[in-house]
Design a protein around this motif. Sequence first.
Motif, PDB file in Angstrom:
ATOM      1  N   LEU A  66      -5.200  28.881  20.361  1.00  0.00           N
ATOM      2  CA  LEU A  66      -6.435  28.111  20.515  1.00  0.00           C
ATOM      3  C   LEU A  66      -6.325  27.114  21.661  1.00  0.00           C
ATOM      4  CD1 LEU A  66      -9.255  27.533  19.334  1.00  0.00           C
ATOM      5  CD2 LEU A  66      -8.175  25.822  17.852  1.00  0.00           C
ATOM      6  N   GLY A  67      -5.140  26.526  21.830  1.00  0.00           N
ATOM      7  CA  GLY A  67      -4.952  25.557  22.896  1.00  0.00           C
ATOM      8  C   GLY A  67      -4.433  26.141  24.185  1.00  0.00           C
ATOM      9  N   HIS A  68      -4.304  27.462  24.256  1.00  0.00           N
ATOM     10  CA  HIS A  68      -3.794  28.154  25.442  1.00  0.00           C
ATOM     11  C   HIS A  68      -2.405  27.622  25.808  1.00  0.00           C
ATOM     12  CE1 HIS A  68      -7.783  29.889  25.964  1.00  0.00           C
ATOM     13  NE2 HIS A  68      -8.294  28.666  25.871  1.00  0.00           N
ATOM     14  N   LEU A  69      -1.552  27.536  24.779  1.00  0.00           N
ATOM     15  CA  LEU A  69      -0.206  27.016  24.958  1.00  0.00           C
ATOM     16  C   LEU A  69       0.797  28.161  24.987  1.00  0.00           C
ATOM     17  CD1 LEU A  69      -0.347  24.120  22.309  1.00  0.00           C
ATOM     18  CD2 LEU A  69      -0.949  23.997  24.726  1.00  0.00           C
ATOM     19  N   SER A  70       1.855  27.986  25.744  1.00  0.00           N
ATOM     20  CA  SER A  70       2.933  28.971  25.801  1.00  0.00           C
ATOM     21  C   SER A  70       3.853  28.767  24.602  1.00  0.00           C
ATOM     22  CB  SER A  70       3.717  28.821  27.109  1.00  0.00           C
ATOM     23  OG  SER A  70       4.863  29.643  27.089  1.00  0.00           O
ATOM     24  N   LEU A  71       3.758  29.672  23.635  1.00  0.00           N
ATOM     25  CA  LEU A  71       4.563  29.543  22.430  1.00  0.00           C
ATOM     26  C   LEU A  71       6.054  29.654  22.714  1.00  0.00           C
ATOM     27  CD1 LEU A  71       4.408  29.043  19.417  1.00  0.00           C
ATOM     28  CD2 LEU A  71       4.157  31.503  19.065  1.00  0.00           C
ATOM     29  N   PRO A  72       6.506  30.574  23.570  1.00  0.00           N
ATOM     30  CA  PRO A  72       7.948  30.608  23.882  1.00  0.00           C
ATOM     31  C   PRO A  72       8.436  29.308  24.513  1.00  0.00           C
ATOM     32  CG  PRO A  72       6.902  32.660  24.526  1.00  0.00           C
ATOM     33  CD  PRO A  72       5.797  31.726  24.169  1.00  0.00           C
ATOM     34  N   TRP A  73       7.609  28.716  25.362  1.00  0.00           N
ATOM     35  CA  TRP A  73       8.001  27.453  26.008  1.00  0.00           C
ATOM     36  C   TRP A  73       8.133  26.349  24.962  1.00  0.00           C
ATOM     37  CZ3 TRP A  73       6.732  22.412  26.584  1.00  0.00           C
ATOM     38  CH2 TRP A  73       7.272  21.733  27.665  1.00  0.00           C
ATOM     39  N   LEU A  74       7.188  26.248  24.047  1.00  0.00           N
ATOM     40  CA  LEU A  74       7.232  25.224  22.997  1.00  0.00           C
ATOM     41  C   LEU A  74       8.435  25.423  22.083  1.00  0.00           C
ATOM     42  CD1 LEU A  74       3.460  25.000  21.961  1.00  0.00           C
ATOM     43  CD2 LEU A  74       4.796  23.200  23.056  1.00  0.00           C
ATOM     44  N   THR A  75       8.699  26.669  21.725  1.00  0.00           N
ATOM     45  CA  THR A  75       9.819  26.951  20.821  1.00  0.00           C
ATOM     46  C   THR A  75      11.142  26.587  21.464  1.00  0.00           C
ATOM     47  OG1 THR A  75       8.553  28.747  19.819  1.00  0.00           O
ATOM     48  CG2 THR A  75      10.918  28.720  19.426  1.00  0.00           C
ATOM     49  N   ALA A  76      11.278  26.907  22.742  1.00  0.00           N
ATOM     50  CA  ALA A  76      12.514  26.580  23.434  1.00  0.00           C
ATOM     51  C   ALA A  76      12.651  25.088  23.695  1.00  0.00           C
ATOM     52  CB  ALA A  76      12.580  27.347  24.750  1.00  0.00           C
ATOM     53  N   ALA A  77      11.520  24.408  23.938  1.00  0.00           N
ATOM     54  CA  ALA A  77      11.560  22.973  24.245  1.00  0.00           C
ATOM     55  C   ALA A  77      11.893  22.149  23.015  1.00  0.00           C
ATOM     56  CB  ALA A  77      10.223  22.530  24.833  1.00  0.00           C
ATOM     57  N   ALA A  78      11.427  22.556  21.845  1.00  0.00           N
ATOM     58  CA  ALA A  78      11.664  21.770  20.625  1.00  0.00           C
ATOM     59  C   ALA A  78      11.922  22.723  19.466  1.00  0.00           C
ATOM     60  CB  ALA A  78      10.474  20.860  20.325  1.00  0.00           C
ATOM     61  N   PRO A  79      13.133  23.269  19.373  1.00  0.00           N
ATOM     62  CA  PRO A  79      13.411  24.244  18.310  1.00  0.00           C
ATOM     63  C   PRO A  79      13.401  23.646  16.908  1.00  0.00           C
ATOM     64  CG  PRO A  79      15.403  23.694  19.529  1.00  0.00           C
ATOM     65  CD  PRO A  79      14.268  23.095  20.281  1.00  0.00           C
ATOM     66  N   SER A  80      13.665  22.355  16.796  1.00  0.00           N
ATOM     67  CA  SER A  80      13.690  21.729  15.465  1.00  0.00           C
ATOM     68  C   SER A  80      12.354  21.122  15.065  1.00  0.00           C
ATOM     69  CB  SER A  80      14.759  20.636  15.428  1.00  0.00           C
ATOM     70  OG  SER A  80      14.465  19.618  16.379  1.00  0.00           O
ATOM     71  N   ALA A  81      11.339  21.260  15.900  1.00  0.00           N
ATOM     72  CA  ALA A  81      10.039  20.648  15.603  1.00  0.00           C
ATOM     73  C   ALA A  81       9.403  21.160  14.314  1.00  0.00           C
ATOM     74  CB  ALA A  81       9.091  20.839  16.781  1.00  0.00           C
TER      75      ALA A  81
END
Length: 323
Positions: A66-81
Amino acid sequence: MIAVWAPLLLPFLAAPLARRLADALSPRAAAWTLAGSAAVLAGGTLCSLGLLAAAGLLQLPPVAALGHLSLPWLTAAAPSAPLAAAVAALALAALTALAVRTARRHHHDLRTARAALPTKETRPRHADHHLTVVDDERADAFALPGRLHRAEPGRIVVTAGMLRALSAPERAALLAHERAHLTGRHHLFLALAEHAAAIHPALRLLRTPLGYHLERWADEVAAAHVGDRTVTARAVGRAALAANRSPWPARPKLAAAATSGPVPRRVAALLQPRPPRTGTRLRPVAVALAACLALSTAATMEATADLHRTVEAAQHSTGEPDD
């Protein structure tokens, strides 16, 4: 998002500082210091939990899409989020349930107290409150807040038993004390302390001293009104003794009363010529408390900005974050 954790930890340091500083201030300044500290620290806690929950929410595939976000980028940037977000979401849900329960309990107590009052009451001339005398031999007196949505003024509720237990000058001091509670809207201070204590365990340290300083605030107003600190001290002491023997059962928890708090300590303070001045030796405590509150606010703002930068980076990225 290291800054997001600071508002969750600072209350453990700031609450003891606020409590120690309040003991050196005038009653009114002490009440505002405690209430303001509780509001800032509780607000920081809620914001931090909300930011943690939001950071994990962004990693849900529907939200990321919905927010046009890169899910792989988010997962790699904050794996414990996601784990931190789950804990924060559960905490927010628990806090919401506690807040609703507390608000409902206060509403029920106030409604029960209003229902127990007689329909006829007097309103002193040039006063913005009602004086309700309950025909009951049990001794009690308290300030019952009004209802804003109905433009209903607050009431001073006093039983006939309490009036008979005091002399005329003492009755004047008692009514001035309760009037000060209504004028200062002390029930809002008490409600704030209750909710803050439910939000963060460290803020429970502020609930009891805030109640004490609110009573001291009203004591000083009453003493100034009657012009005699000894009469006010005697009124507080005799009213407390009478109420302890046979209290009126319908007094709500948020209704401030002259018989509340550590009465011997309040009487001893009233028997002094004037409230003690703030000692300069506690200036470092004031500076440290101000620093804690400022740091909590700044950390919340930084964590918010950091989350915003993360969203922007995820919207413009197609891969994993650069090392």
